[in-house]
Scaffold this active site. Structure first.
Site, PDB file in Angstrom:
ATOM      1  CE  LYS A 177     -46.829   4.404 -38.973  1.00  0.00           C
ATOM      2  NZ  LYS A 177     -45.573   3.912 -39.513  1.00  0.00           N
ATOM      3  CD  GLU A 252     -44.340  19.236 -31.250  1.00  0.00           C
ATOM      4  OE1 GLU A 252     -43.647  20.085 -31.848  1.00  0.00           O
ATOM      5  OE2 GLU A 252     -45.105  19.534 -30.318  1.00  0.00           O
ATOM      6  CB  CYS A 286     -37.804  18.963 -36.933  1.00  0.00           C
ATOM      7  SG  CYS A 286     -37.786  18.438 -35.227  1.00  0.00           S
ATOM      8  CD  GLU A 388     -38.916  19.757 -42.707  1.00  0.00           C
ATOM      9  OE1 GLU A 388     -39.949  19.174 -43.080  1.00  0.00           O
ATOM     10  OE2 GLU A 388     -38.514  19.751 -41.538  1.00  0.00           O
TER      11      GLU A 388
END
Ligand code: TXE
Length: 485
Positions: A177, A252, A286, A388
């Site tokens: 997906k 991750e 990231c 973040e």
């Protein structure tokens, strides 16, 4: 200019099919803010079909000679290369990233992923343990079964293929997906799968929302391994569902990476790379170094030069040749980034440059553009420095000693990557060893060798991708012991 499909459908059992519900939702071009296609709004029933197809395909695919799997994956890599310009254009329209970045990084890396794992499987080996004349053990590596691969929107085809390629190479069949925000190149990959003659059901791609399609993949009892890249919060949800089902998990997740600059660094190289590590892909990688720590001796010089270079970055339409900063991925994400800039002001930060949404001329006046932003004066423990942001926003902070900067660097819940700039070799290694990061770059950034382990510590994830580690993930070790006496 290319024409892109207007309807993004599923790829199940070797065919492009509509979602069972026949429902679709809007796919927005972030550079204009306008809908340009629609995406299958699939659900549990579509995931069930895809999983059944993958189950059917597994016995044959998993026992195919490695050479045959190598040939299929190489064919896919060749087709990606052949369609490089088309795929790069699609990625740029779908994600908002500069076309030249998609051409230079995203799409070449997608074909490299297939090529890397096509060849890796030819070199994959297992261990044997021999007890002199009494017994002999060998480790049989058995593909785990149907694997679920779920990927995010920041590097759409790059990260999607980084999971699919090792899963297929290892002999797993896949239900995958892509992010619902950037589904276009995944859809084009299904066309490539058909063109490459991939056997039916080996790769299935189901489009739709995370809470419907993603969650159904995670919950499906026949999907044995989940490889996920995305936000830390989603990673937690996934782990809480999958862990009690004893699924294999590779997560991750996010990062809040330190970029540590010592006064004795190669200054020109550092500043050029720091512009990249701060703002490449609009800061939506990231691995971006969003917390910049600078030794006080060079802080003022760095600040002036960095601000000047950042101000000169060209924010513009992604397809323009001279654009360096394109659009961020969605309106929702743009608002999230802008809210963090407001938070930084409340936390007494000073905006040295940027800080605003940028409105371009029509037809881009409703696009999602943000000026690259530098903030100083924040304490390292404040929310702006701990959470973040995932946009073109960095903070700069001076430091005096190694101990101080290591404390600040390690103060966040994340531990994905770090960069150190110094010409002092001993210090570089000493600091690298003390940083809580899965990846440390010394005098470089985003320098990736696909054979090396990739992944984070702490809230940045569980497990490592890359090299044989990814093949190990999609295999189950079975020890077989033979008595020789
Ligand atoms: O990611 P999500 P979002 C960070 C970044 C960003 C934040 C949220 O800070 O602002 O995460 O972004 C699928 N079960 N990163 O909300 O939701 C979803 O459909 C299964 C860092 O876009 O994590 C998509 O395919 N799947 C990151 C994928 O998970 C689910 C890159 C990632 O989406 C699901 C992207 C569920 N319950 C964002 N819910 C990085 N580390 O590279 C969602 N998904």
């Amino acid at each position: 200019m290319f024409e892109l499909p207007s309807k993004i459908k599923n790829y199940i059992n070797g065919e492009i099919v509509e979602p069972i519900s026949k429902n679709y939702f809007s796919n927005i071009n972030p550079s204009t803010g306008q809908e340009y296609s629609v995406v299958a709004d699939s659900d549990k029933a579509d995931v069930e079909l895809a999983t059944q197809a993958a189950i059917q395909a597994f016995p044959e695919w998993s026992t195919l000679p490695h050479q045959k799997r190598f040939e299929y994956l190489m064919k896919i890599a060749e087709l990606i290369d052949k369609k490089m310009d088309y795929l790069a254009y699609a990625e740029s329209i779908d994600n908002g990233k500069p076309l030249k970045l998609a051409k230079r990084v995203d799409i070449p890396r997608a074909s490299a992923n297939f090529r890397f794992y096509a060849t890796a499987i030819l070199h994959y080996y297992s261990q044997a343990h021999i007890n002199e004349r009494t017994s002999f053990n060998y480790t049989f590596k058995q593909p785990i079964g149907v694997a679920g691969c779920i990927s995010p929107w920041n590097l759409p085809l790059y990260l999607f293929t980084w999971k699919i390629a090792p899963a297929l190479a290892a002999g797993c069949t896949v239900v995958a997906k892509p992010s619902e925000i950037t589904p276009m190149t995944a859809y084009l990959l299904s066309e490539i799968g058909i063109e490459a003659g991939l056997p039916k059901g080996v790769l299935n791609i189901v489009h739709g929302y995370g809470h419907k399609v993603g969650q159904s993949i995670i919950e499906h009892p026949k999907i044995k391994a989940i490889s996920f890249t995305g936000g830390t919060k989603t990673g937690k949800t996934i782990a809480s569902t999958a862990a009690p089902m004893f699924k294999k998990l590779s997560l991750e997740l996010g990062g809040k990476n330190p970029n540590i600059i010592f006064a004795d660094c190669n200054y020109d190289k550092m500043i050029k790379t720091t512009i990249q590590s701060s703002f490449a892909n609009q800061g939506q990688i990231c691995l971006c170094g969003s917390r910049i720590f600078v030794e006080r001796k060079i802080y003022d010089k760095f600040k002036n030069d960095f601000v000047e270079k950042t101000r000169s970055l060209k924010v513009g339409p992604p397809l323009n040749e001279d654009t360096q900063i394109g659009a961020v991925v969605s309106e929702q994400h743009m608002n999230k980034i802008l809210s963090y800039i407001e938070l930084a002001k409340q936390e007494d930060g000073t905006i040295l440059c940027g800080g605003n949404r940028k409105i371009l001329d029509t037809p881009y006046n409703s696009g999602f553009y943000i000026e690259p932003t530098i903030i100083e004066g924040l304490h390292y423990t404040c929310r702006t420095n701990q959470e973040e942001i995932f946009g073109p926003v960095v903070t700069i902070t001076p430091f005096d000693t190694e101990e101080e900067v290591i404390t600040m660097a390690n103060s966040v819940e994340y531990g994905l990557s770090a960069t150190i700039w110094t010409e002092n070799l001993t210090r570089a290694h000493r600091v690298a060893h003390q940083l809580e990061s899965g990846i440390v770059w010394i005098n470089t950034w985003l320098n990736r060798d696909l054979r090396t382990p990739f992944g984070g510590m702490k809230a940045s994830g569980v497990g490592r991708e890359g090299g044989f580690k990814a093949l190990d993930f999609f295999n189950e070790d079975k020890n077989i012991c033979v008595d020789l006496s």
